[in-house]
Design a protein around this motif. Sequence first.
Motif, short mmCIF file in Angstrom:
data_model
loop_
_atom_site.label_atom_id
_atom_site.label_comp_id
_atom_site.label_asym_id
_atom_site.label_seq_id
_atom_site.Cartn_x
_atom_site.Cartn_y
_atom_site.Cartn_z
N ALA A 170 66.92 76.02 23.14
CA ALA A 170 66.36 74.99 23.56
C ALA A 170 65.22 74.61 22.69
CB ALA A 170 65.36 75.30 24.82
N GLY A 171 64.93 75.36 21.64
CA GLY A 171 64.01 75.17 20.79
C GLY A 171 62.48 75.03 20.88
N LYS A 172 62.35 75.85 22.06
CA LYS A 172 60.95 75.82 22.80
C LYS A 172 60.61 77.24 23.19
CE LYS A 172 61.04 71.38 24.91
NZ LYS A 172 59.91 70.80 24.30
N MET A 173 59.43 77.38 23.10
CA MET A 173 58.61 78.80 23.70
C MET A 173 58.92 78.50 25.35
SD MET A 173 57.31 80.24 21.16
CE MET A 173 56.22 81.49 21.84
N HIS A 174 59.55 79.74 25.64
CA HIS A 174 60.02 80.02 27.03
C HIS A 174 59.06 80.88 27.70
CE1 HIS A 174 64.07 77.89 27.54
NE2 HIS A 174 63.23 76.94 26.95
N PRO A 175 58.80 80.66 28.99
CA PRO A 175 58.06 81.93 29.72
C PRO A 175 58.89 82.95 29.69
CG PRO A 175 57.32 79.74 30.52
CD PRO A 175 58.31 79.63 29.57
N SER A 176 58.55 84.11 29.45
CA SER A 176 59.64 85.27 29.95
C SER A 176 59.18 86.31 30.76
CB SER A 176 59.92 86.02 28.44
OG SER A 176 60.42 84.90 27.52
N TYR A 177 60.07 86.85 31.66
CA TYR A 177 60.04 87.74 32.64
C TYR A 177 60.78 88.87 32.59
CZ TYR A 177 58.09 83.15 34.55
OH TYR A 177 57.57 81.92 34.60
N ILE A 178 60.25 89.90 33.37
CA ILE A 178 61.08 91.18 33.21
C ILE A 178 61.18 91.42 35.08
CG2 ILE A 178 59.03 92.89 33.06
CD1 ILE A 178 62.35 93.24 31.46
N PHE A 179 62.18 92.21 35.42
CA PHE A 179 62.53 92.69 36.62
C PHE A 179 63.05 94.05 36.48
CE2 PHE A 179 64.72 93.66 40.78
CZ PHE A 179 64.08 92.83 41.71
N VAL A 180 62.32 95.13 37.28
CA VAL A 180 62.78 96.56 37.25
C VAL A 180 63.02 96.95 38.63
CG1 VAL A 180 61.39 97.10 35.26
CG2 VAL A 180 60.43 97.47 37.44
#
Length: 185
Positions: A170-180
């Motif tokens: 996408a060529g952009k900074m993306h919010p990133s998440y984690i799930f445990v």
Amino acid sequence: MDQTNKTGVKSRETFLETERLQFSTWSEEDRPLASALWGDPEVTKWISSKGFMSEDEIEARLAQEMERQREMKVQYWPLFDKETGVFVGCCGLRPYETEEKIYEFGVHLTRDHWGKGYALEAGKAVIRYAFEQLDVQALFAGHHPENGVSKRLLQKLGFTYKKDEFYEPAGKMHPSYIFVESDMK
């Protein structure tokens, strides 16, 4: 093996079901479905820096999904409405940090299935499948920074925001998440 469901609609072999959805695997015969999904610029504007995918890119994506299923037993699995057999989109996993058993979660729906709760329903099933059947340690997810719907979906599913990171396609900074696993409700 294809089957006929209770409404007489021919359905596909499935490995996972929810109340309304059946999960299958991509095959060569699914080119029209892949084109309907990834050929829609309203869908791909969230995942491609160009805002669309060419037929060659769609073909490559389909081939990549099939190869990933053969090699790693995961893909963004195609979703079908249980009653009608209509293609809804895809939801699934791909490798992220395989040595640590972390997979990336994702969902792409056809435009006419937006806003009907399919993404949440499919997402819950994939999360359960990941931890119960694949023994993953964590799931990673990200979304286009302007896609508030995806942000709300990940929050509803129980993902926790970690940081923004560059997403090359996408060529952009993306919010990133984690799930445990302890995040499972």
